[in-house]
Scaffold this motif. Sequence first.
Motif, PDB file in Angstrom:
ATOM      1  N   ALA A 202     -22.975  -3.500  22.822  1.00  0.00           N
ATOM      2  CA  ALA A 202     -23.458  -2.182  23.252  1.00  0.00           C
ATOM      3  C   ALA A 202     -22.785  -1.680  24.531  1.00  0.00           C
ATOM      4  O   ALA A 202     -22.472  -0.480  24.630  1.00  0.00           O
ATOM      5  CB  ALA A 202     -24.976  -2.216  23.425  1.00  0.00           C
ATOM      6  N   PRO A 203     -22.541  -2.531  25.545  1.00  0.00           N
ATOM      7  CA  PRO A 203     -21.896  -2.008  26.761  1.00  0.00           C
ATOM      8  C   PRO A 203     -20.495  -1.445  26.530  1.00  0.00           C
ATOM      9  O   PRO A 203     -19.975  -0.720  27.382  1.00  0.00           O
ATOM     10  CB  PRO A 203     -21.843  -3.240  27.680  1.00  0.00           C
ATOM     11  N   HIS A 204     -19.879  -1.778  25.395  1.00  0.00           N
ATOM     12  CA  HIS A 204     -18.505  -1.344  25.143  1.00  0.00           C
ATOM     13  C   HIS A 204     -18.425  -0.123  24.220  1.00  0.00           C
ATOM     14  O   HIS A 204     -17.324   0.319  23.883  1.00  0.00           O
ATOM     15  CB  HIS A 204     -17.710  -2.504  24.536  1.00  0.00           C
ATOM     16  N   ALA A 205     -19.572   0.408  23.821  1.00  0.00           N
ATOM     17  CA  ALA A 205     -19.576   1.571  22.921  1.00  0.00           C
ATOM     18  C   ALA A 205     -19.110   2.822  23.662  1.00  0.00           C
ATOM     19  O   ALA A 205     -19.497   3.073  24.805  1.00  0.00           O
ATOM     20  CB  ALA A 205     -20.971   1.787  22.349  1.00  0.00           C
ATOM     21  N   GLY A 206     -18.250   3.594  22.990  1.00  0.00           N
ATOM     22  CA  GLY A 206     -17.791   4.853  23.546  1.00  0.00           C
ATOM     23  C   GLY A 206     -16.809   4.724  24.696  1.00  0.00           C
ATOM     24  O   GLY A 206     -16.620   5.680  25.453  1.00  0.00           O
ATOM     25  N   VAL A 360      -5.802  -5.166  22.074  1.00  0.00           N
ATOM     26  CA  VAL A 360      -6.192  -3.986  22.859  1.00  0.00           C
ATOM     27  C   VAL A 360      -6.293  -2.817  21.896  1.00  0.00           C
ATOM     28  O   VAL A 360      -5.337  -2.520  21.169  1.00  0.00           O
ATOM     29  CB  VAL A 360      -5.163  -3.687  23.964  1.00  0.00           C
ATOM     30  N   THR A 361      -7.442  -2.135  21.874  1.00  0.00           N
ATOM     31  CA  THR A 361      -7.670  -1.048  20.928  1.00  0.00           C
ATOM     32  C   THR A 361      -8.167   0.187  21.670  1.00  0.00           C
ATOM     33  O   THR A 361      -9.149   0.109  22.423  1.00  0.00           O
ATOM     34  CB  THR A 361      -8.708  -1.442  19.864  1.00  0.00           C
ATOM     35  N   ARG A 366     -10.087   2.350  15.145  1.00  0.00           N
ATOM     36  CA  ARG A 366     -11.393   1.711  14.995  1.00  0.00           C
ATOM     37  C   ARG A 366     -11.491   0.538  15.963  1.00  0.00           C
ATOM     38  O   ARG A 366     -10.708  -0.407  15.888  1.00  0.00           O
ATOM     39  CB  ARG A 366     -11.589   1.223  13.562  1.00  0.00           C
ATOM     40  N   GLN A 367     -12.472   0.583  16.847  1.00  0.00           N
ATOM     41  CA  GLN A 367     -12.686  -0.477  17.823  1.00  0.00           C
ATOM     42  C   GLN A 367     -13.741  -1.445  17.274  1.00  0.00           C
ATOM     43  O   GLN A 367     -14.919  -1.119  17.192  1.00  0.00           O
ATOM     44  CB  GLN A 367     -13.145   0.107  19.160  1.00  0.00           C
ATOM     45  N   VAL A 374     -17.595  -0.017  17.547  1.00  0.00           N
ATOM     46  CA  VAL A 374     -18.233   0.468  18.775  1.00  0.00           C
ATOM     47  C   VAL A 374     -17.620   1.769  19.287  1.00  0.00           C
ATOM     48  O   VAL A 374     -17.785   2.109  20.459  1.00  0.00           O
ATOM     49  CB  VAL A 374     -18.163  -0.617  19.878  1.00  0.00           C
ATOM     50  N   ASN A 375     -16.916   2.512  18.432  1.00  0.00           N
ATOM     51  CA  ASN A 375     -16.302   3.766  18.900  1.00  0.00           C
ATOM     52  C   ASN A 375     -17.337   4.727  19.481  1.00  0.00           C
ATOM     53  O   ASN A 375     -17.080   5.389  20.494  1.00  0.00           O
ATOM     54  CB  ASN A 375     -15.549   4.441  17.761  1.00  0.00           C
TER      55      ASN A 375
END
Length: 450
Positions: A202-206, A360-361, A366-367, A374-375
Amino acid sequence: MTTPRQEAALAAGISTALLAGPWRRPEMVRRVAVTLGQARAATWVGTLVGEVQTAYARPPVDRPRELAAFVRTTRGFQRRQSAATPPRVVQWTPRPTGLAWQRWPVADLHDQAAVARLLDVDAGELAWFADVRRLERTSGEALRHYRWRVVPRPSGVRLLAAPKPRLKEGQRRLLRHVLAPIPLHDAAHGGVPGRSVRTAVAPHAGRAVVLRMDLTAFFASIPAGRVHGLLLGVAGLPEPVAHVLTGLVTTVLPTEVWRGVPVPADAAARDRHHLLGRLLAVPHLPQGAPTSTALANLACARLDGRLTGLATAFGARYTRYVDDLTFSGDPGLGRGRFAELVTEIVADEGFRVNPAKTSVTSDARRQSVLGAVVNTRPALPRAERDALRALLHNCATRGWTTQLRGRDPATFRDHVLGRVAWATSLDPVTGARLRALADRIDWSASTGPR
């Protein structure tokens, strides 16, 4: 001139005497004199006791071996060599170990007898399960404490060690009473109560950029010595207790099992294979024991702290799910020396980064992190979500037996509902829709509707 073995025995006898009563100089000097059979304590004994009191304000009742090692380094102990008759221990005054401090509310295990009571075993069984002689390395299957399984992977193999029932139950008790009360770093999410894949991703979303890195041979890289240090320094357990608990939660790979693992033909893969073999040949955390993830999280506390600090300095976020490291931040995160600095910190903490799994994305693609996209928000990949929706629809309209496709009917329901639960844990909104579809399935019917 005394031999090293005689020196060690003398120091052990002196440390035992020091711990056998009040931690006051006159009584300590008197107890050492009695232990050495001296009518009056020699001058060097007083010097030694003074040095011990300077180093230890309180008696280290949980660390007699450490005290004995310190005694050998004192000036007083060295001055004994000037005595006309070499001193020796004539009377032992042993005293049970105890907990000197408790930072966390772990079980009160003051000696190995307390461990045996916690695990509901006798002294002989405790020694057998702790495998202090490391017989797992050479024993046959019937005498081993673990069932080993070799799992082929694209980058090599993974060796899973499942503890047999009685040892597994003991490890579960240790997890509940010794390890669970110790708090973990906020960055750790795998195997932590109240945390999950969703809390890890969740912390990496967006975020503009997501950097993923993987640790090679993670559990095998945590040797028994490191575990012993954690049980002493973090859990605050006495030396004998930490020693036997280390044996209960670590193991070695049987030689027979390793011989059956094929050696890769590729040079790089072969090097990783040999490295893995060396790590598994010494006592380490087994991948498959209930206690391993909790101990690995404790072993990574300083790593997590350093990587969190590094990420903060770069305006990034960091989480770790077992051996998966995830960072996210601005576009500059994927450039420069950030990944190199992470690799250096990881190596300094006794682990290794697998370069083949570093990715690295940017948000233009798409991440994917830990199987979630998590995009925008944590969610199942679209193809997986659509396939699950179709499966649930077909089970409800055609009958679940028409969707087995070679799977075991006895476990098919758990398989389907497990996938729904996984989707719900990532994305509650989508999960609610999938659960509604799952509720339409008639699991009692052996055939589809007519």
